[in-house]
Design an enzyme around this catalytic site. Sequence first.
Site, PDB file in Angstrom:
ATOM      1  N   GLY A   1      29.468  -3.218  16.556  1.00 51.36           N
ATOM      2  CA  GLY A   1      30.798  -2.722  16.928  1.00 51.36           C
ATOM      3  C   GLY A   1      30.737  -1.659  18.008  1.00 51.36           C
TER       4      GLY A   1
ATOM      5  NE  ARG B   1      21.384  -1.269  11.427  1.00 50.34           N
ATOM      6  CZ  ARG B   1      22.506  -1.685  10.882  1.00 50.34           C
ATOM      7  NH1 ARG B   1      22.740  -1.440   9.605  1.00 50.34           N
ATOM      8  NH2 ARG B   1      23.393  -2.339  11.598  1.00 50.34           N
TER       9      ARG B   1
ATOM     10  CE  LYS C   1      39.606 -16.309  15.071  1.00 52.55           C
ATOM     11  NZ  LYS C   1      40.070 -15.452  13.973  1.00 52.55           N
TER      12      LYS C   1
ATOM     13  N   GLY D   1      26.461  -7.833  17.473  1.00 53.66           N
ATOM     14  CA  GLY D   1      26.538  -8.728  16.320  1.00 53.66           C
ATOM     15  C   GLY D   1      25.736 -10.006  16.361  1.00 53.66           C
TER      16      GLY D   1
HETATM   17  P1  AMP Z   1      31.799 -13.743  17.285  1.00 49.12           P
HETATM   18  O1  AMP Z   1      31.681 -13.003  15.986  1.00 49.12           O
HETATM   19  O2  AMP Z   1      33.157 -13.756  17.878  1.00 49.12           O
HETATM   20  O3  AMP Z   1      30.717 -13.335  18.280  1.00 49.12           O
HETATM   21  O4  AMP Z   1      31.544 -15.262  16.940  1.00 49.12           O
HETATM   22  C1  AMP Z   1      30.351 -15.729  16.418  1.00 49.12           C
HETATM   23  C2  AMP Z   1      30.607 -17.001  15.716  1.00 49.12           C
HETATM   24  O5  AMP Z   1      31.171 -17.944  16.593  1.00 49.12           O
HETATM   25  C3  AMP Z   1      29.360 -17.632  15.155  1.00 49.12           C
HETATM   26  O6  AMP Z   1      29.406 -17.554  13.759  1.00 49.12           O
HETATM   27  C4  AMP Z   1      29.440 -19.072  15.638  1.00 49.12           C
HETATM   28  O7  AMP Z   1      29.160 -20.001  14.624  1.00 49.12           O
HETATM   29  C5  AMP Z   1      30.867 -19.215  16.088  1.00 49.12           C
HETATM   30  N1  AMP Z   1      31.030 -20.270  17.099  1.00 49.12           N
HETATM   31  C6  AMP Z   1      30.366 -20.403  18.248  1.00 49.12           C
HETATM   32  N2  AMP Z   1      30.735 -21.510  18.883  1.00 49.12           N
HETATM   33  C7  AMP Z   1      31.675 -22.126  18.142  1.00 49.12           C
HETATM   34  C8  AMP Z   1      32.443 -23.311  18.257  1.00 49.12           C
HETATM   35  N3  AMP Z   1      32.304 -24.117  19.308  1.00 49.12           N
HETATM   36  N4  AMP Z   1      33.311 -23.617  17.276  1.00 49.12           N
HETATM   37  C9  AMP Z   1      33.441 -22.807  16.216  1.00 49.12           C
HETATM   38  N5  AMP Z   1      32.757 -21.659  16.045  1.00 49.12           N
HETATM   39  C10 AMP Z   1      31.881 -21.321  16.986  1.00 49.12           C
END
Ligand code: AMP
Length: 395
Positions: A376, A35, A197, A353
Amino acid sequence: MKTLQDFNFKDKKALIRVDFNVPLDENFNVTDATRIEAAKPTIDKILAAGGSVILMSHLGRPKGKEDKYSLKHIVKKASEILGVEVKFAEDCKGEVAKNAAAALKAGEVLLLENLRFYKEEEAGDVDFAKELASLGDIYVNDAFGTAHRAHASTTIIAQFFPNDKCFGTLLATEIESLNKVLKDSEKPVTAVLGGSKVSSKITVIENILDKVDHMIIGGGMTFTFVKAQGGKIGDSICEDDKQDLALEILRLAKEKNVQIHIPVDVVAANAFSNDAETQIVDVDKIPDGSQGLDAGPKSLENFKKVILESKTILWNGPLGVFEMENFANGTIELGNFIAEATEKGAFSLVGGGDSVSAVKQFGLEDKMSYVSTGGGAMLEMLEGRTLPGIAAILD
Ligand code: AMP
């Protein structure tokens, strides 16, 4: 869009909001200076033009004045990177800041103490912003990481510089890169959305359905889509209450002529652990007791085809649990496909992220056209929102 080029900085004091919220180890050494390096082009330009620079930033989430969050810890590293001796003001307001700013000569750099030592910063307090504003002649916002916050130093302060405010090089590049994907993109445009999610990505998905030709959906989100279509997902992560939403996204995509690509096979594990037993199974036939933790080989083959045909690629979110070595392959391979497409002339933007940390971890950073510095902030821009820090400069 006003940038540094629109101003003459000779003998002016530029008040720059930077994002020096860097990680420190237990001895207060900077462990990742990305940064600080990212702010260097802006600072260099102003110094070369004969101006001086006052840097404002936050560090961590202090509750009042806490020594461990003092920006004095990064003075040495910042001096090293900028190639000038960075002066430090032990307060960001009051006599200390005022005197230090007044004494500043052309070519010099002053760093103010952590803005968040005052609760007025995050509260967006107008008087606090006014006091900060009194320190400089021209306000420059170069902190993309906080551009989605209406804080005193990121947004409120801009009103005190009705004509003398602009974007720094970093922030301007972030905006331009995003526009290359969302506004003036070369087709075909592909968005890859992974992560855990549906609920955290839904607004992004809805907003960019209008801008893309292909959407690859991977990671944990996969299983909500698969279950909603009647597939058997075993113990895979799933948001049951988002199944209707998933079907609605599929319907909308069809209506808008967007091709959706979801994994057809996965690496299924008998536990959420790197030591789990694994097997490759069809995404809609995952046995009970197993969970899908990464994209399988057939899926990756499909994704590769789509990526290599794309001229514009946006990537947000990993394809699997990349933090565990045995489930990182999908994310690494995807990164390789995007790198290959980029080498062939596609524009690729990685943002938000976890995908940024994945890209760094797997040494792919230099192979992408642009890797965003704001998690974010990037997500909110992808959601189609106007960020307050950006709006305040455009006003
Ligand atoms: P996000 O912060 O929503 O971008 O999610 C990132 C996280 O999703 C990472 O820490 C991954 O380990 C998790 N992730 C990715 N694929 C899967 C999966 N199939 N099952 C559970 N967690 C997952």
